[in-house]
Design a protein around this motif. Structure first.
Motif, short mmCIF file in Angstrom:
data_model
loop_
_atom_site.label_atom_id
_atom_site.label_comp_id
_atom_site.label_asym_id
_atom_site.label_seq_id
_atom_site.Cartn_x
_atom_site.Cartn_y
_atom_site.Cartn_z
N GLN A 419 0.89 -1.16 0.10
CA GLN A 419 0.16 0.00 -0.06
C GLN A 419 0.85 1.27 0.09
O GLN A 419 1.64 1.25 0.81
N LYS A 421 0.40 4.14 1.38
CA LYS A 421 0.56 4.90 2.52
C LYS A 421 1.36 4.12 3.47
O LYS A 421 1.81 4.99 4.48
N HIS A 423 4.80 3.44 5.17
CA HIS A 423 5.99 3.83 5.27
C HIS A 423 7.13 2.60 5.61
O HIS A 423 7.37 2.40 6.68
#
Length: 577
Positions: A419, A421, A423
């Motif tokens: 994904q 998003k 990190h």
């Protein structure tokens, strides 16, 4: 000449191709993690006094990673980073205080369900997922049985293991105690605390600052707190924390340590046989109880080498690895399985039993050990892996890699996109393992002690040097490279200026070079440090003191409280010696 796409022979050919492609088997994954195993303990990393033929076999048939690094030199934050591919500070699993790991099953902190684990990645991709052995990422959060931090809530469909860790207190030697090792005068300190509390309350009452009723309440409350602490930590610590679960069912309390490794091996073999029969792809994770103390093994492994109970436990650990390898071979799954073995952190140099026998590991030429912050002895893991489709036998990787790299590497193997998003701090290891790349994908690595960065590692894109800038060093006992039991992050020595090491020529960190001769290197590393700090988004600290404390209302109990006792019926009588 043109081909008629309606020709029966063409249709049959296309159909065969489609069937072949759809029948392609997804690769399986086995991840094994030892506990507090030193890089110098294993045969393929140079040890000649303890036999580890099965771990060595993985190195011979696959790859050995000589600079595979943990995100922390302690188990709870290290395993959080391993599971998520992220520095533990991003998930709130890094703490600066003395207790930087979870010490009670009935604590409320743990890995948040908002984090994505590699088990969740695999489960989403259609994999069967299981965890056997150590978890150490929390259990319940707000109420008994909410299982907010349980492995079943983190992508593992099957769990047979313990939510905390193996502890000295869990063994048969009543002289062994973690808290007595840290606080040798614990009982005296409890009595002293009671006397001080009583004197303070009496002084307040005598000066009429409090009334009689409030004085009585204060004395009763303070005494209750001290008694509860003593009861939970000293008297009943083993009973309340040595717990074995099968999924969300508490099946054994306290655990029988002498059979634990054999039971996890048996569960692993059984799991592989099921996957052979149902032909489902799987991700199996095994957190072996060795080499964390209390060290307890089967009689067959006693006195196998000159290293006492530590050596016995290591040879039993290697036997367990061999059981898994044998089951893979018998099931004809080995050629399509990524199998990985590592440790969560380095050997515990300070660990001794009640008689003074060394019960900690050996970290070879590397400085320091478990809980020492950023020195390599505590964060450089003995790591081997095998993956026949992509990794040539006998491969040796001397480039910096990380436990956090397992997460993106699995994503590559199972062909799952991450994904945007997320990190992710780890890097996919497959280009390095397959020989497509020769330099680590990590430009910089940041070595934490709790929530504080103690060192930075830099791998330039050219040349052979690997730089390490040490900002803070452990505050060792005079004349030793050890602390009392675990080094404190707050008491670390600030290096001004920071110490610069070329880890290629000085892996033992014994000869710092003059940083003023490499200003561009130091400047780049400090700039990377600031950029990394800017990327950290504050989250709830899962390991702060309120969340680490024992909470009676979160205490699991097998049977009626306070007896809390049961044994796992599945293996009852199977390992009688």
């Amino acid at each position: 000449m043109t081909t008629n796409i309606l020709d029966p022979r063409s249709l049959i050919l296309v159909l065969l191709i489609i069937i072949q492609c759809s029948d392609a088997k997804k690769p399986n994954i086995i991840l094994m993690m030892a506990d507090d195993l030193g890089i110098g303990d294993v045969g393929c990393f140079g040890n000649t006094t303890i036999k580890t033929p099965n771990i060595d076999r993985l190195a011979r048939e696959g790859a050995k990673l000589t600079q595979h690094l943990s995100a922390s030199s302690l188990c709870t934050p290290s395993r959080a980073a391993f599971l998520t591919g992220r520095y533990p500070i991003r998930s709130g699993m890094a703490a600066r205080g003395f207790a930087r790991v979870t010490l009670f099953v009935a604590a409320s902190g743990g890995l948040p369900t908002s984090e994505t684990t590699f088990a969740e990645l695999a489960k989403t991709a259609g994999y069967k997922t299981a965890l056997l052995g150590k978890w150490h990422q929390g259990l319940s959060q707000d109420s008994l049985g909410d299982y907010e931090h349980h492995p079943n809530s983190q992508g593992f469909e099957y769990f047979y293991g313990y939510p905390l860790t193996n502890m000295k207190d869990f063994g048969k030697d009543t002289r062994e105690s973690l808290f007595r090792s840290i606080f040798p005068y614990w009982n005296f300190q409890i009595v002293t605390a009671f006397v001080i509390m009583f004197i303070c309350c009496t002084c307040l009452y005598s000066t009429r600052m409090v009334g009689l009723a409030l004085y009585i309440i204060l004395v009763i409350f303070g005494s209750s707190v001290l008694f509860t602490v003593h009861y939970a930590i000293i008297i009943r610590y083993r009973d309340f924390n040595s717990l074995l679960f099968r999924n969300k069912e508490l099946v054994e309390q306290p655990m029988e340590l002498s059979t634990l490794t054999r039971r996890f091996a048996a569960e692993g073999v059984e799991y592989l046989e099921k996957r052979r029969n149902d032909k489902e792809p799987f991700l199996l994770t095994i957190g072996w109880p060795h080499m964390h103390t209390y060290l307890d093994t089967a009689k067959a492994f006693v006195n196998r080498n000159k290293h006492g109970r530590y050596g016995d436990a290591l040879e039993e650990l290697d036997w367990g690895v061999g059981e898994i390898l044998g089951a893979l071979d018998r099931s004809n799954l080995a050629d399509n399985t990524f199998i990985y073995f590592t440790s969560d952190n380095g050997g515990h140099l300070e660990e001794r039993n009640a008689d003074g026998e060394v019960h900690g590991g050996y970290n070879g030429i590397y400085k320091g050990g478990k809980a020492h912050g950023a020195v390599d002895g505590g964060i450089r893991m003995p790591t081997v892996l095998r993956y026949p489709p992509a990794v040539r036998p006998g491969t040796v990787i001397d480039e910096p890699t990380s436990l956090m790299d397992v997460f993106p590497t699995i994503a590559n193997i199972i062909q799952t996109k991450l994904q945007p998003k997320l990190h992710i701090d780890g890097q996919d290891m497959m280009p390095l393992l397959s020989g497509k790349e020769t330099v680590s994908s990590h430009d910089f690595m940041f070595h934490y002690c709790g929530d504080d960065i103690h060192a930075i590692r830099y791998r330039p894109r050219t040349g052979s040097s690997i730089w390490k800038l040490v900002l803070k060093s452990p505050n060792y006992l005079p004349g030793k490279q050890m602390c009392q039991f675990a080094c404190s992050c707050q008491e670390a020595i600030v290096n001004d200026p920071p110490l610069l090491h070329d880890m290629t020529s000085d892996p033992s960190e014994s000869r710092p070079v003059d940083g003023t001769r490499h200003p561009e290197v130091v400047s780049l590393m400090l700039k990377a440090l600031e950029d990394h700090k800017d990327s950290i988004i504050p989250v709830i600290n899962q390991l702060d003191m309120p969340r680490l404390l024992w909470k009676p209302w979160l205490q699991p109990c097998c049977g009626s409280f306070p007896s809390c006792s049961c044994s796992d019926e599945k293996f009852e009588g199977q390992f009688v010696e």
